[in-house]
Design a protein around this motif. Sequence first.
Motif, PDB file in Angstrom:
ATOM      1  N   GLU A 187       0.871  -1.176   0.000  1.00  0.00           N
ATOM      2  CA  GLU A 187       0.000   0.000   0.000  1.00  0.00           C
ATOM      3  C   GLU A 187       0.906   1.223   0.000  1.00  0.00           C
ATOM      4  OE1 GLU A 187      -0.444  -2.408   2.408  1.00  0.00           O
ATOM      5  OE2 GLU A 187      -2.297  -3.318   1.679  1.00  0.00           O
ATOM      6  N   THR A 188       0.647   2.129  -0.913  1.00  0.00           N
ATOM      7  CA  THR A 188       1.551   3.256  -1.146  1.00  0.00           C
ATOM      8  C   THR A 188       0.764   4.553  -1.254  1.00  0.00           C
ATOM      9  OG1 THR A 188       3.050   1.811  -2.371  1.00  0.00           O
ATOM     10  CG2 THR A 188       3.235   4.157  -2.855  1.00  0.00           C
ATOM     11  N   MET A 189       1.312   5.611  -0.700  1.00  0.00           N
ATOM     12  CA  MET A 189       0.685   6.925  -0.870  1.00  0.00           C
ATOM     13  C   MET A 189       1.259   7.563  -2.134  1.00  0.00           C
ATOM     14  SD  MET A 189      -1.333   9.300  -0.112  1.00  0.00           S
ATOM     15  CE  MET A 189      -2.015   8.835   1.472  1.00  0.00           C
ATOM     16  N   ILE A 190       0.379   7.950  -3.026  1.00  0.00           N
ATOM     17  CA  ILE A 190       0.828   8.546  -4.291  1.00  0.00           C
ATOM     18  C   ILE A 190       0.382  10.015  -4.324  1.00  0.00           C
ATOM     19  CG2 ILE A 190       0.718   8.383  -6.812  1.00  0.00           C
ATOM     20  CD1 ILE A 190      -0.124   5.382  -6.344  1.00  0.00           C
ATOM     21  N   VAL A 191       1.324  10.877  -4.661  1.00  0.00           N
ATOM     22  CA  VAL A 191       1.058  12.316  -4.730  1.00  0.00           C
ATOM     23  C   VAL A 191       1.468  12.774  -6.129  1.00  0.00           C
ATOM     24  CG1 VAL A 191       1.659  14.582  -3.749  1.00  0.00           C
ATOM     25  CG2 VAL A 191       1.547  12.581  -2.250  1.00  0.00           C
ATOM     26  N   ALA A 192       0.498  13.145  -6.950  1.00  0.00           N
ATOM     27  CA  ALA A 192       0.813  13.474  -8.347  1.00  0.00           C
ATOM     28  C   ALA A 192       0.298  14.861  -8.696  1.00  0.00           C
ATOM     29  CB  ALA A 192       0.183  12.426  -9.273  1.00  0.00           C
ATOM     30  N   ASN A 193       1.188  15.746  -9.112  1.00  0.00           N
ATOM     31  CA  ASN A 193       0.749  17.076  -9.552  1.00  0.00           C
ATOM     32  C   ASN A 193       0.011  16.958 -10.871  1.00  0.00           C
ATOM     33  OD1 ASN A 193       3.962  17.871  -8.473  1.00  0.00           O
ATOM     34  ND2 ASN A 193       2.165  18.817  -7.537  1.00  0.00           N
ATOM     35  N   ASP A 194      -0.998  17.797 -11.039  1.00  0.00           N
ATOM     36  CA  ASP A 194      -1.684  17.848 -12.326  1.00  0.00           C
ATOM     37  C   ASP A 194      -1.246  19.124 -13.030  1.00  0.00           C
ATOM     38  OD1 ASP A 194      -3.304  18.006 -14.500  1.00  0.00           O
ATOM     39  OD2 ASP A 194      -5.174  17.599 -13.426  1.00  0.00           O
ATOM     40  N   ALA A 195      -0.304  18.971 -13.970  1.00  0.00           N
ATOM     41  CA  ALA A 195       0.278  20.142 -14.628  1.00  0.00           C
ATOM     42  C   ALA A 195      -0.710  20.836 -15.565  1.00  0.00           C
ATOM     43  CB  ALA A 195       1.535  19.737 -15.391  1.00  0.00           C
ATOM     44  N   THR A 196      -1.848  20.197 -15.833  1.00  0.00           N
ATOM     45  CA  THR A 196      -2.838  20.870 -16.702  1.00  0.00           C
ATOM     46  C   THR A 196      -3.627  21.915 -15.909  1.00  0.00           C
ATOM     47  OG1 THR A 196      -4.674  19.320 -16.311  1.00  0.00           O
ATOM     48  CG2 THR A 196      -3.103  18.737 -18.054  1.00  0.00           C
ATOM     49  N   MET A 244      -9.811  -0.841   2.570  1.00  0.00           N
ATOM     50  CA  MET A 244      -8.511  -0.352   2.089  1.00  0.00           C
ATOM     51  C   MET A 244      -7.793   0.426   3.179  1.00  0.00           C
ATOM     52  SD  MET A 244      -8.760   0.799  -1.847  1.00  0.00           S
ATOM     53  CE  MET A 244      -6.990   1.037  -2.021  1.00  0.00           C
ATOM     54  N   GLY A 245      -8.570   1.218   3.909  1.00  0.00           N
ATOM     55  CA  GLY A 245      -7.985   2.002   5.000  1.00  0.00           C
ATOM     56  C   GLY A 245      -7.403   1.089   6.073  1.00  0.00           C
ATOM     57  N   ILE A 246      -8.132   0.035   6.394  1.00  0.00           N
ATOM     58  CA  ILE A 246      -7.641  -0.883   7.439  1.00  0.00           C
ATOM     59  C   ILE A 246      -6.400  -1.617   6.928  1.00  0.00           C
ATOM     60  CG2 ILE A 246      -8.202  -2.910   8.851  1.00  0.00           C
ATOM     61  CD1 ILE A 246     -11.192  -1.986   8.610  1.00  0.00           C
ATOM     62  N   ALA A 247      -6.455  -2.083   5.673  1.00  0.00           N
ATOM     63  CA  ALA A 247      -5.291  -2.783   5.103  1.00  0.00           C
ATOM     64  C   ALA A 247      -4.059  -1.869   5.171  1.00  0.00           C
ATOM     65  CB  ALA A 247      -5.582  -3.207   3.667  1.00  0.00           C
ATOM     66  N   ALA A 248      -4.245  -0.598   4.831  1.00  0.00           N
ATOM     67  CA  ALA A 248      -3.122   0.344   4.862  1.00  0.00           C
ATOM     68  C   ALA A 248      -2.618   0.534   6.297  1.00  0.00           C
ATOM     69  CB  ALA A 248      -3.547   1.679   4.261  1.00  0.00           C
ATOM     70  N   SER A 249      -3.537   0.553   7.245  1.00  0.00           N
ATOM     71  CA  SER A 249      -3.151   0.832   8.640  1.00  0.00           C
ATOM     72  C   SER A 249      -2.279  -0.279   9.229  1.00  0.00           C
ATOM     73  CB  SER A 249      -4.391   1.031   9.511  1.00  0.00           C
ATOM     74  OG  SER A 249      -4.999  -0.212   9.826  1.00  0.00           O
ATOM     75  N   ILE A 267       2.620   9.058   7.242  1.00  0.00           N
ATOM     76  CA  ILE A 267       3.315   9.002   8.540  1.00  0.00           C
ATOM     77  C   ILE A 267       2.543   8.099   9.508  1.00  0.00           C
ATOM     78  CG2 ILE A 267       3.889  10.372  10.609  1.00  0.00           C
ATOM     79  CD1 ILE A 267       4.570  12.717   8.665  1.00  0.00           C
ATOM     80  N   GLU A 268       1.223   8.299   9.566  1.00  0.00           N
ATOM     81  CA  GLU A 268       0.422   7.534  10.528  1.00  0.00           C
ATOM     82  C   GLU A 268       0.389   6.043  10.207  1.00  0.00           C
ATOM     83  OE1 GLU A 268      -3.346   9.502  10.339  1.00  0.00           O
ATOM     84  OE2 GLU A 268      -2.729  11.079  11.713  1.00  0.00           O
ATOM     85  N   ASN A 269       0.482   5.720   8.922  1.00  0.00           N
ATOM     86  CA  ASN A 269       0.345   4.318   8.517  1.00  0.00           C
ATOM     87  C   ASN A 269       1.650   3.702   7.996  1.00  0.00           C
ATOM     88  OD1 ASN A 269      -2.771   3.940   8.625  1.00  0.00           O
ATOM     89  ND2 ASN A 269      -2.478   5.867   7.544  1.00  0.00           N
ATOM     90  N   HIS A 270       2.724   4.497   8.038  1.00  0.00           N
ATOM     91  CA  HIS A 270       4.016   4.051   7.493  1.00  0.00           C
ATOM     92  C   HIS A 270       3.888   3.569   6.043  1.00  0.00           C
ATOM     93  CE1 HIS A 270       6.371   3.535  11.521  1.00  0.00           C
ATOM     94  NE2 HIS A 270       5.901   4.741  11.329  1.00  0.00           N
ATOM     95  N   LEU A 271       3.275   4.392   5.221  1.00  0.00           N
ATOM     96  CA  LEU A 271       3.115   4.036   3.811  1.00  0.00           C
ATOM     97  C   LEU A 271       4.249   4.631   2.982  1.00  0.00           C
ATOM     98  CD1 LEU A 271      -0.689   4.745   3.153  1.00  0.00           C
ATOM     99  CD2 LEU A 271       0.393   2.636   3.935  1.00  0.00           C
ATOM    100  N   PRO A 272       4.885   3.834   2.133  1.00  0.00           N
ATOM    101  CA  PRO A 272       5.864   4.412   1.202  1.00  0.00           C
ATOM    102  C   PRO A 272       5.181   5.486   0.355  1.00  0.00           C
ATOM    103  CG  PRO A 272       5.687   2.010   0.897  1.00  0.00           C
ATOM    104  CD  PRO A 272       4.654   2.406   1.893  1.00  0.00           C
TER     105      PRO A 272
END
Length: 535
Positions: free
Chosen positions: A102-111, A515-520, A133-138
Motif C-alpha cells: 500500500e503506497t501513498m501517491i502524490v501526483a501534480n496535475d500540470a494541466t 482499504m484504510g484498514i489494510a493500509a493501517s 506518517i500515521e500508517n508508514h506508507l511508502p
Amino acid sequence: MYRIESKIDPASPEFIGHKKEYLELLKVYRQRIMQVRKGGSPSSVERHKKRGKLLARERIDLLIDPNTPFLELSSLAAWGSFDGQFPSAGIVTGIGVVHGRETMIVANDATVKGGTYVAETIKKHVRAQQIAIENHLPCVYMVDSGGIFLPEQAKVFADRFDFGRFFYNQSRLSALGVPQIAIVMGSCTAGGAYVPAMSDETIIVKKQGTIFIGGPPLVKAATGEEVSAEELGGADVHTAISGVADHLAENDRHAVQICRNIFQTLKYQTKQVLKLSPIEEPYYDPEELYGIAPIDLRKPVDSKEIIARIVDGSRFQEFKARYAPTLVTGFANIMGFPVGIIANNGVLFSESSLKGAHFIELCAFRKVPLIYLQNITGFIVGKQYERGGIARDGAKFVHATANARVPKFTVVFGGSFGAGNYAMAGRAYDPRLLLMWPNSKISVMGGEQASGVLIQVKEDQLRARGQEMSNEDREGLREKIMKKYEEEGSAYFSTSRLWDDGIIDPVDTRKVLAMGIAASLNKKFEETKFGVYRM
Ligand code: COA
C-alpha cells in the motif's frame, strides 16, 4: 455472530421514493467527480498530451498493480473556489498498491495552472504525507509543478502547515524508515526542488523533467546569466553532473516502470497481525443504503440498518444492546478484518457516553480498529442533564476517542454537529480516514438551532434596551442564517476545504474502509494509555 434483522421493506413506496431522491443527489456527486477528473481546460490538456506527457491519473494507473483499486482522496478539494480553475486543487493523491505494498501517491496535475499550489493543494499534499506518517506508507511523488501559485503566496508560504511542511514531512518519513521515491516528470522549481532532493531515489524524464532552485528567469534577474531550463536543471545535468537524480527515463512510461522496479528492492515490511475471518458479502444489498441514508436529518434512521449493509454477512456482535440505545456499539468484520463499530442512533446521553467509552476501551485492549458512523446532532441539553453531569460523561467519551491508539476511521452518513463530532472521532481526533456521504452535513449546529440561538440573543439585546424585534426582522434573520448554514454545512463545502478525505458513494463504504484498514496494518498498533477520566 448473529445477523442483523432488517426492518426495511425495499418494496415500500416510502423506500422507493427515498431512493429516487437519493439517486438525484448521487447524480450531482458523480457529475462533479467526472468534471474534476478532466483536469485543467481542454486546451491545457491537449498541450500536455502533445508534449508526450501522460495525465496525472494515467500515470497513477500505470504505477499501481494491475486490477487493483486506487483510493483517490479529496477529489473535490477546492470545489466551488477559484471560479473552478483548480479542479481537485491541481493535485491527485491517494492510496494504491505497488508491488503488493500500500503506497501513498502524490501526483501534480500540470494541466491545472502548471501544477501550482494554492492553499488547498498544500493542505492535500500535507494530508497525504500525514496519512503516510500515521500508517508508514511508502510515498511516490510524481512531480510536475511550477511551485507556489504566486498570486496566493501570502496564504501558502510561511505558516506551519504551508509549503515548507512538505520537506519537514519528507525528513520525518525518512527518519521513520518509510521509503520515498520521486519521479520528476515536468517542472520542479524553487522549494519544489527539495521533493526529489529529499527522496530516497529519484527518477527524471529526459527533455521533460527539470529541477532547479531558481528557474531561468530568476537566474537572469539575479545574476544576469542566460541559461536554458535544460542546461540549468534538465535530466542530463542531474543524472550525470549534479547527482540530484539517480535514474534517467526516456519517457513517462519508462519512469513509472523504473519506479516499480525500485519497489521490488524495498525492505520487507512487518505488519500488524489481525485475526482475519473469511470474507463474506453483506447479506443485505448495499445498494439499499440509497433508500436508507438520511436526507432529511430530522427523521431518525436506525444505524443498524446502515451497519447491516456494510459489514460481512450483515453479522454484528452487539455490545450492551439494551443499554443506552442512542449509541450502537458492537463487533463485526469488514472484508475479513475485525472492527469495532460505534454508530449514532439519536442524541448522546450520559449513559451513551459511558457505553461509548467502555466500548473504546475494549477495542483498544483487544487491538481492534474502530469505525465511527456519525449521524449526530450532539449531546443532550437541559437542566436535568446538566445536573446529572452530562459534560463529565461526555468528556469520558471524548477522552477515550482521543487516546485510543488503534486506527480509527470515521464515516459521516448523516449529520455531524456539535461536540458529538468530537466524541465520534471528527477531524480533530485524527481518524486515519474521514469520509462523508453526499447527503451528509457538518457544522457546529443545524441551521434551525443556530437561527433559534441567534434570534434569542438578538431579542435579549433589544429587550435590554427596551425594544422589541418585529416578526418581519425575526423571519428575515432566520432565513438568512438558514441559508448560510445550508451552504456551509454541505459535504461539498467540507470537502472543498479538506475537512475530510473525500465524499464517497455509500455503496463504496465497505471497500474504502477495508482499504484504510489494510493500509493501517503497515504500522504496528501502539499500546493505548488513557489519562484521567473524571468520575
Ligand atoms: N504562479 C502562478 N501562476 C503560474 C505559475 C506560478 N508559479 N506558474 C505557472 N502559472 C500559470 C500560468 O500563468 C498559466 O496560467 P493561465 O493558464 O491562466 O495562462 C498556467 O499556470 C500554465 O502555465 P504555462 O507557463 O502556460 O504552462 P507550461 O506548461 O508551459 O509551463 C511551468 C508550466 C510551471 C513550467 C511554467 O509556467 C513556469 O516555469 N512557471 C513559473 C515557475 C516558478 O518560477 N515558480 C516559482 C514559484 S515557487
